[in-house]
Every structure is written in C-alpha cells, then in structure tokens.
Design an enzyme around this catalytic site. Sequence first.
Site: not given
Ligand code: PHB
Length: 389
Positions: A296, A200, A72, A292, A384
Amino acid sequence: MRTQVAIIGGGPSGLLLSQLLHRKGIDSVVLERQTRDYVLSRIRAGVLEWGMVELLREAGVGQRMDAEGIIHEGTLLAAQNRTIRINFRKLTGKAVMIYGQTEITHDLYDARDAMGGVVIHEAEGVTPHGLDSDAPHVTYVKDGTEHRIDCDFVAGCDGFHGVSRKSIPSSVLKEFERVYPFGWLGVLSETPPADDELIYAIHERGFALCSMRRADLSRHYVQVPLTDRVEDWSDDAFWAELKRRIPEHAAQRLVTGPSIEKSIAPLRSFVAEPMRWGRLFLVGDAAHIVPPTGAKGLNLAASDVHYLYNGLLAHYQDGTPEGLDDYSRKALLRVWKAERFSWSMTNMMHRFPDQGDFGQRMQESELDYLEHSTAAQTALAENYVGLPY
Ligand code: PHB
Ligand code: APR
C-alpha cells in the site's frame, strides 16, 4: 523565484503531483535533496492499485507501464502446504498492475523533462517559511548560494525523514505508530519469477514473499529478526531459507541466482494527523508509513496526490476552497483503512516472537476462514486492489 506550488521532495509523490498540475497549467517547482541518480537507485515495491494505474495514465505517464507492466488478476496465500488463491477479478471485477516504483519514477522524470518541468536536485537545507500566513515561501541552498521561492502552497512530499512534517507545531501534530519486532530481507535477482502471481507465505520459520518486476527480474523477501544484518545473509542462505518457507512445488521450480540488490527493511505502521497545516499539505511517506505486506505504500501516496491535485485544481480553476479544506479528512479516511489492511495482513502472515499458542491458533483459524469464505476473500481482494478514492 515565484511559483504556485512549491513541492519538497522529488520522489514519486512530488513528481506525480508536479506532472498532473503542469498539465492543467498550474506551476510548481520540485526541490529534491538528492541527485536524480540517487533517487532512481532506490529499490522499492511495485504492485499498483487500479486507481493508481488510471492516475498515471491521466498524468500522461502510462505508456511504458501499459507496455511493460504485468496485470495480475489474483494472488496466492500459502500456509504449510495449502495455497489459497485470491481471485481479484472474480471477487471485485478489478486487477492490479505489476510495475516497479523505480520505473514509475523514471517515467515521471522523463515526463517532467519533456514538459520543461523544474526539478532542482541537490537542494540543501530546504526550509518552508510562513506556512500559517497567506504568503509562504521556501528557502534552500544550491551550490553554496541561498535561494528563495515565493509560493501559494507547499506540498510536503519529502518522505518520512523529510522537513515538512517537522514544520508542523507539536501542539498541532499527532503521531500514531506501531513498530513490528522483525524486518524484511529483500533480494532482487535476474531470475524468472517463482510463479505467475505473487506468493505470500507464512511458515513456522516466518513470512516469505515471492514477487517480481519482469519475466527476468524477481524480488523476494523473508522475515528476519531486527538484529540480523545483511552481511549475515549469503545469497545461498537466503535462497535456502526462502525455499523452506514457500510451498514445495514452488520451491522445486524456483530458479536462484546472484542478488543484484539485497537489503533489510524494518516494518512500521505510522500516521501523522493532520495532513494539512495552513498552506502546507503532507503527501505520501511524509504523513504515513505502512508495513509492505499489503503493498500500500506507493498506492497511498498516489491517493494523497489525487486528493491534493483535485483540491488545487478546484482552487485555481474555480476558486473553491472545499477540496483543499477537506484534503486532510478525506486523505486520512483512506490512509487509516489501508493502515488497518496492512496491519491485519502483517498480523496474519508473520511469526511474532511473543505470539504463543493462542496467537498461532488465531492465525490458523483466520487462514482457514479465508480459505472457506467468499466474503472473507472478497474483503481481502477489495482492499488489495484498492478501495475507491
Ligand atoms: C514487491 O514487489 O517488492 C512487493 C510486492 C508486494 C508487497 C510488498 C513488496 O506486498
Ligand atoms: N529536502 C528535499 N528533499 C527531501 C528532503 C528535504 N529535506 N527530505 C527528503 N527529501 C526527498 C528524498 O530524497 C526523496 O527523494 O524526498 C523524497 C521522498 O520520496 P519517498 O520517500 O519515495 O516518498 P514518496 O514520494 O511519498 O513515495 C512514497 O516511497 O518509500 C516508498 O513505500 C513508499 O512506495 C512509497 C513511496
């Protein structure tokens, strides 16, 4: 039994450390409390910083990741009906890899088996001894029989609830914690992702995240009060709530389906200092937890492994102590930066019960600044994709 490094915990940290050491001729034994199937049944995240991608390749477990993982080059932040794309590639020259923690753990177990690595499952009552001496050892019970492993060092890769951190005297250990007043309800479903990149989203009803594992396997989350229980949420209720919180165009084309896993995870920021006591080194969740939101958790475990692996290598190959002596300081420097990033993403993207109008304006102006400032986007992007080791 005698080994050079006794590793407590057969999760991604312990297995990756054992695999890297073995390839350099350094012996280790991994002690895991659960069965292998249990460890592999855990559903965890799956966004890898490029540093971790390279470390997995160095450990010889990059083939399936490179074949099945998805690169990505950006991510999407959505608020109300505007979407901000953070272009990692343009802003940092780097990208991230979408590849599930469960798959990584599978690959590591296969690699340990292939090299004849020693991983002891269902090891009960694992206890480290003599950590402040020059001759530590670890005892455990397997099938009712007590066993002892003499070693040079102990790596505490046993997660937040493990025995390792608790082995550090409270006079030495300092813990830092922030518990958030909400959790994430996560669903895994055999449906196509909501978008080519992660979404997000912040909405007046709370946070939401659309993530993925493969082209036919998606992982989605919605922010829920800590009082909610999984059984309160039918699949239909979950999908309906997710659609309310994500941009309309994504909601319209979102494919829904039955959940194959559904769970609620609390959000916490936690750090234990120091990450070394005598012959014991804490690694991963044993020393720190991040919410989450910044993806990280696994990546911090990997950078800890990177620092400890290189410290042990210098110790065994050149007899130089600096790498090990500096492990805690170096690892914590990177841990605290990831804690700050995860905390700031969580503050920007969630609805807090007590945030009030001023808090709301703060979030809106932070997103507005992010939308119109390349400097702000670059700061987010470089955190990130992963700060340098
Ligand atoms: C996930 O794919 O489970 C995931 C991805 C990004 C995040 C948290 C969890 O910030
Ligand atoms: N004895 C032996 N094994 C133990 C003990 C113990 N006393 N306590 C815990 N364990 C095992 C657990 O069963 C688990 O398999 O240690 C392992 C720790 O693994 P993780 O919790 O996955 O921690 P870590 O390897 O550091 O990986 C960090 O996991 O939770 C995610 O977000 C986190 O992605 C991050 C990653």
